[in-house]
Design an enzyme around this catalytic site. Structure first.
Site, mmCIF file in Angstrom:
data_model
loop_
_atom_site.group_PDB
_atom_site.id
_atom_site.type_symbol
_atom_site.label_atom_id
_atom_site.label_comp_id
_atom_site.label_asym_id
_atom_site.label_seq_id
_atom_site.Cartn_x
_atom_site.Cartn_y
_atom_site.Cartn_z
ATOM 1 C CE1 TYR A 1 -9.207 -7.337 2.392
ATOM 2 C CE2 TYR A 1 -11.395 -7.458 0.552
ATOM 3 C CZ TYR A 1 -9.932 -6.469 1.331
ATOM 4 O OH TYR A 1 -9.757 -5.907 0.575
ATOM 5 C CE LYS B 1 -10.300 -3.667 3.419
ATOM 6 N NZ LYS B 1 -9.079 -3.284 3.692
#
Length: 237
Positions: A143, A147
């Protein structure tokens, strides 16, 4: 700067905890139409809201939406996937692929699909990418990685689209009080407060939103030694 008054807005992940406030706040600021997209779009109670089916991991779906929504002036890349564990070595292969496709490739390919549409309008257009404070803090495995990749891509898009008058805004935030962050402890920003900050920045001509103290702190620490950012590394010395 880009005005929401009279804008035609497209929101990905419109069924989610941040998506709904984006739809409603755009209308409250005078948007003429909002395309509320999701894999399984819901019905809305306002004729200015147009539900559209969109799977951000499917190139054919992205192309179909770009053709259906060729009047868009503001694209909001909000859809995202999370992880069940923080360790990049403990994620499943499917979880890694889902995060890469949803959090990075999806927003990038949507931006590429809508870039010619927005560029042709001669200004007063924008792309808004929802990043994370975790773009700058690698404690959430894939994650965080996706990002961080989106942050870099947003910077590239901003430079390439600036000559065409397309404003590109990156949004960094820690925990937002949504279902995705239900497991998390600590301060959580209300979705409506985040959306207000984002649209205020867009209409003021800004390029980046640091929505909470976590985001401000982590960006400020980018030039710090790794042992400062990740104290556990110093323990091994």
């Amino acid at each position: 700067m880009t005005s929401l008054n009279g804008a035609v807005v497209l929101v990905t992940g419109a069924n989610g905890g941040i998506g709904g406030p984006f739809v409603r706040e755009a209308l409250s600021r005078g948007a003429a139409k909002v395309y509320a997209t999701a894999r399984n779009p819901r019905q809305w109670d306002d004729e200015r809201i147009v539900p559209l089916t969109l799977d951000v991991t499917d190139p054919a779906s992205i192309q179909a939406v770009a053709e259906q929504a060729s009047d868009v002036t503001v694209l909001i890349n909000n859809a995202g996937a999370s992880v069940s564990t923080p360790g990049i070595l403990t994620h499943t292969d499917e979880e890694i692929r889902q995060n890469v496709e949803t959090n990075f490739l999806g927003p990038l390919f949507l931006a590429r699909a809508f870039a010619p549409i927005l560029s042709a309008k001669g200004g007063n257009t924008a792309i808004i990418d929802i990043h994370s404070a975790l773009s700058w803090w690698a404690v959430a495995g894939i994650y965080s990685a996706t990002k961080a990749a989106l942050w870099s891509a947003t910077n590239s898009l901003r430079l390439e689209l600036q000559p065409a008058g397309v404003q590109v805004v990156g949004v960094h935030v820690g925990y937002v009080d949504t279902a995705m962050a239900a497991h998390a402890e600590g301060p959580k920003l209300a979705p409506a407060d985040l959306v207000t900050q984002v649209f205020d920045t867009v209409e003021a001509g800004g390029y980046e939103v640091l929505a909470d103290e976590s985001s401000v702190h982590l960006k400020a620490g980018l030039s710090a030694p790794l042992e400062t950012v990740y104290p556990q590394l110093a323990a091994d010395k």
